[in-house]
Design an enzyme around this catalytic site. Structure first.
Site, mmCIF file in Angstrom:
data_model
loop_
_atom_site.group_PDB
_atom_site.id
_atom_site.type_symbol
_atom_site.label_atom_id
_atom_site.label_comp_id
_atom_site.label_asym_id
_atom_site.label_seq_id
_atom_site.Cartn_x
_atom_site.Cartn_y
_atom_site.Cartn_z
ATOM 1 C CD GLU A 70 -22.767 4.759 -51.516
ATOM 2 O OE1 GLU A 70 -21.564 4.997 -51.395
ATOM 3 O OE2 GLU A 70 -23.658 5.618 -51.369
ATOM 4 C CG ASN A 96 -22.747 5.294 -47.536
ATOM 5 O OD1 ASN A 96 -23.895 4.946 -47.784
ATOM 6 N ND2 ASN A 96 -21.870 5.568 -48.479
ATOM 7 C CB CYS A 139 -23.994 8.367 -50.940
ATOM 8 S SG CYS A 139 -22.510 9.308 -50.814
#
Length: 774
Positions: A269, A265, A267
């Protein structure tokens, strides 16, 4: 709990408070918001009234913080997804498949989801396209298309779009990918990360040669360290790309037996398979600290575990109540039921317990907390499996044989063997930027405190920015308990004084207890040497991290947060420069430093404007384009647009276009991107030559008119790049005949040659003989 910070109230009001379609507030307090969410997520339960109360208690006082999409959308009956982010489908290496994926991305982003893509599947620039007898333009050319799409979607709302692009370290175009952000105007909607393999890291260690290949064809060989240094120099200077240790991610994936991951995704994470969905929530550790700043300060683990149990159940229910932009995403989410429960406020909780972030004591205490966190989360998911059934793709033996499951407490493994697992993956740590602000500005995720007091720039409806002072939760609580004159203890450390090694140690310790991954930015001093900088990434790999992202202050990313000159500082900080940029936010949906106001600009009764005449060769009737302006803070800016024509063929789309553009104008901010998007539209039937300049479509011509107007009112500066376009368009508008010059040639819709001329009311191609009479 310290008094609620003003910015927390603003965040709730702007981003999460439920309003009716006409803008009237439905919720009077944040407690009303918790009640809405609790009620919505209790629907799948056999006894929803009972669970609504349990869920509300977990949300109350900011103990459990669902991700922003859940807070904003649950129970509103709006057509939005409650999943923050997705990894999209694998991009096929053909034109039809590429643009099918682009459409899927647009639909997903329209409903509020960020997206991740692996562009390694596209053939490199210059590779032969045998079916067309031509050469490929390469993955980056299509990334530009995605970037433009994201800007367009962003124009329909106030939230900035978020995308992650990944590329394998052995792709022939990897150097261009790494250097893409050196152009300050390119791929601004993307975060970039290189998929680094174990084989590559071994080659770097040995200084071996490294082959760049695509589908078995070797394009180039270079030294592995040369490529590694290229990655490092780019991120040293431009804060991108990040590095993802992709083999480690796949080896430690609980679902190693039924999926392969090649993207994350936006970011980082959540490493996800094609069409994988990212469902996030965070336990606010600060709410469980007892006797803060006293010698016996501690986290009440019993109370924390009770909230964890409730939170896992709530997040599991989100899967059943959420909408999904695409059916493939729904199938993936419900087949594996992965969730990403994490923590926030770690740094503040350590401070409240009198422990310095990054110290050996902090590492030990964090291990203690995270052991309890992981064990509880897995056990409750296993208990839910006994009650509601395991996730559909659960296969006991391969699941239990996974590297991560094998490392778990034997009690957890025994529970899984007995009950199964409701959720394939359970834990993840997101940036939590905005929801941490909502929760009284606790520290974000596992990040250290950025600064105990700083100035945050808020984007206002008129496009201006308002500076607001924001202070950290733990700092305000210390002042309330100990008094305004009490000296700050040495455990009050922030991102300005911590070493990169402090960051890496904390990330690696937390990663031990997280089955997915972590969004974390490692702050580096501006004067860090290049060799020391490279060492951060090697240490992150050696210490078991799944990825690494750094931020070193530079001129490219700019600053959103600024430390105050009179901000509280420990003795370590006195010699450090002020006004340092914010650590680059990886999550442009949740962690961005600019808070967007969503209230449209008000319309005065009478406003100035100007009408332009546009004659397009394909139309028998001229278009009259009216642009009206308002004055905000002494600056004239476009406010609305109207397009009129006797040609009824254009009526529906011109009305739709004017309404959409006007809606964008009324949101405020920098709306000049409207010009860029319109001018980039190409008509497949061909454009037109207007005053010696090729205009690719009628929409592009309208974009020229808007640009002309913006320049004339001073909203856009007149530069060399737009002056020619502007002058050419004005000359067309001012032509006394209202018609284009004679002898122009346009692109033929039949053969594609620029040989279409107007003769006796008909379009005739001088190349292939095509004819069309109007």
């Amino acid at each position: 709990m310290a008094a609620l910070a003003p910015i927390s109230k603003q965040i709730w009001d702007m981003k999460y408070r439920f309003r009716s379609p006409d803008g009237n507030t439905v919720e009077g307090t944040v407690e009303d918001t918790w009640r809405r969410i609790a009620k919505a997520l209790a629907v799948p339960e056999k006894n929803p009234d009972k669970w609504e109360e349990v869920f509300y208690k977990a949300l109350e006082d900011y103990k459990f913080l669902p991700a922003g999409r859940i807070i904003a959308g649950a129970g509103t009956k709006r057509r939005v997804t409650l999943f923050n982010c997705f990894v999209m489908g694998t991009i096929p290496d053909n034109m039809a498949g590429i643009f099918d994926n682009l459409k899927e991305a647009a639909v997903t982003m329209q409903q509020g989801g960020g997206i991740g893509y692996d562009f390694s599947t596209l053939r490199p620039k210059g590779a032969p396209v045998k079916s067309m007898g031509s050469d490929a333009s390469g993955p980056l050319s299509f990334m530009d298309v995605w970037d433009s799409m994201c800007r367009t979607i962003m124009s329909a709302g106030s939230r900035r779009g978020a995308m992650m692009a990944t590329m394998r370290c052995d792709h022939p175009d990897i150097i261009d990918f790494i250097k893409a952000k050196e152009d300050p105007g390119r791929l601004r909607m993307f975060n970039l990360s290189v998929l680094v393999t174990d084989a590559f890291m071994e080659a770097v260690k040995k200084d071996d040669p490294w082959d760049l290949v695509f589908e078995g064809t070797q394009y180039k060989t270079l030294k592995a360290r040369e490529l590694w240094d290229t990655i490092m120099r780019s991120t040293y200077a431009f804060a991108e790309p990040g590095v993802i240790f992709i083999d480690r991610i796949n080896a430690r994936n609980n679902l190693h037996y039924c999926e392969t991951i090649s993207a994350t995704n936006p970011c980082g994470e959540q490493p996800l398979p094609p069409y994988g969905a990212c469902l996030l929530g965070s336990i606010n550790l600060t709410r469980f600290v007892k006797n803060p700043f006293e010698s016996d300060a501690h986290i009440d683990l019993k109370e924390m575990t009770e909230v964890i149990k409730t939170s896992v159940r709530m997040m599991d229910n989100v899967i059943d109540v959420s909408g999904f932009p695409l059916p493939e995403q729904e199938k993936e989410a419900k087949g594996k039921r992965r969730i990403g429960l994490g923590i926030t406020g770690l740094a503040d909780a350590l401070i409240m317990c009198g422990v310095r972030y990054g110290s050996d004591e902090a590492l030990s205490l964090t291990r203690q907390w995270m052991t309890s966190f992981q064990k509880t989360a897995y056990l409750v998911s296993s208990e839910l499996a006994a009650e509601k059934g395991s996730f559909p793709l659960y296969d006991e033996e391969p699941y239990l044989s996974g590297e991560t499951i094998q490392s778990l407490d034997p009690e957890i493994q025994a529970a899984i063997r007995k009950n199964g697992m409701r959720n394939a993956l359970v834990t993840s740590i997101a940036p939590t930027g905005t929801i941490s602000l909502l929760a009284n500005n606790v520290s974000s995720g596992l990040e250290p405190v950025f600064s105990f007091s700083y100035t945050r720039n808020v984007l206002m409806p008129d496009g201006s920015r308002k500076a607001e002072e924001v202070s950290d939760y733990a700092y305000r609580l210390f002042r309330r308990i100990k008094g305004d004159t009490a000296p700050l203890p040495d455990y009050f450390v922030d991102a300005q004084v911590l070493s990169p090694q402090d960051h890496v140690k904390m990330q690696s310790v937390v990663q031990e207890f997280i089955d997915s991954s972590i969004s974390k930015t490692i702050n580096c001093p501006e004067d860090i040497s290049f060799d020391s900088f490279k060492d951060i990434y090697l240490k992150a790999y050696e210490m078991g991290c799944k990825g690494c992202t750094t931020y070193r202050p530079n001129d490219v990313t700019g600053a959103v947060l600024e430390t105050r000159s009179d901000a509280p500082r420990t003795t370590d900080q006195t010699s450090l420069p002020l006004n340092e940029p914010e650590p680059k936010p990886r999550d442009h949906l949740e962690a961005g430093g600019v808070v967007y106001m969503t209230k449209p600009l008000d319309r005065p009764g009478t406003i100035p404007g100007q009408t332009y005449k546009l004659k397009w060769p394909e139309s028998n009737h001229a278009m009259y384009i009216t642009l009206n302006d308002i004055i905000q803070d002494g600056r004239r800016r476009p406010f609305e647009i109207f397009i009129n024509s006797k040609n009824v063929e254009h009526f529906a789309w011109t009305v739709a276009l004017t309404r959409m553009i006007s809606a964008v104008f009324r949101r405020g901010g920098d709306v000049s991107f409207v010009v860029e998007e319109l001018k980039a539209v190409f008509d497949p039937r061909g454009g037109a030559w207007m005053q010696g300049r090729y205009v690719p479509s009628l929409l592009a011509a309208i974009g020229d008119v808007i640009e002309t107007h913006m320049i004339q009112i001073g909203f856009l500066p007149s530069t060399k790049s737009n002056q020619k376009s502007s002058e050419a368009q004005v000359s067309v508008l001012n032509d006394p005949s209202g018609r284009p010059t004679s002898g122009l040639q346009r692109q033929c819709p039949e053969c594609g040659e620029a040989a279409l001329v107007k003769s006796e009311g008909c379009d005739t191609c001088t190349s292939c003989g095509f004819s069309k009479c109007s």
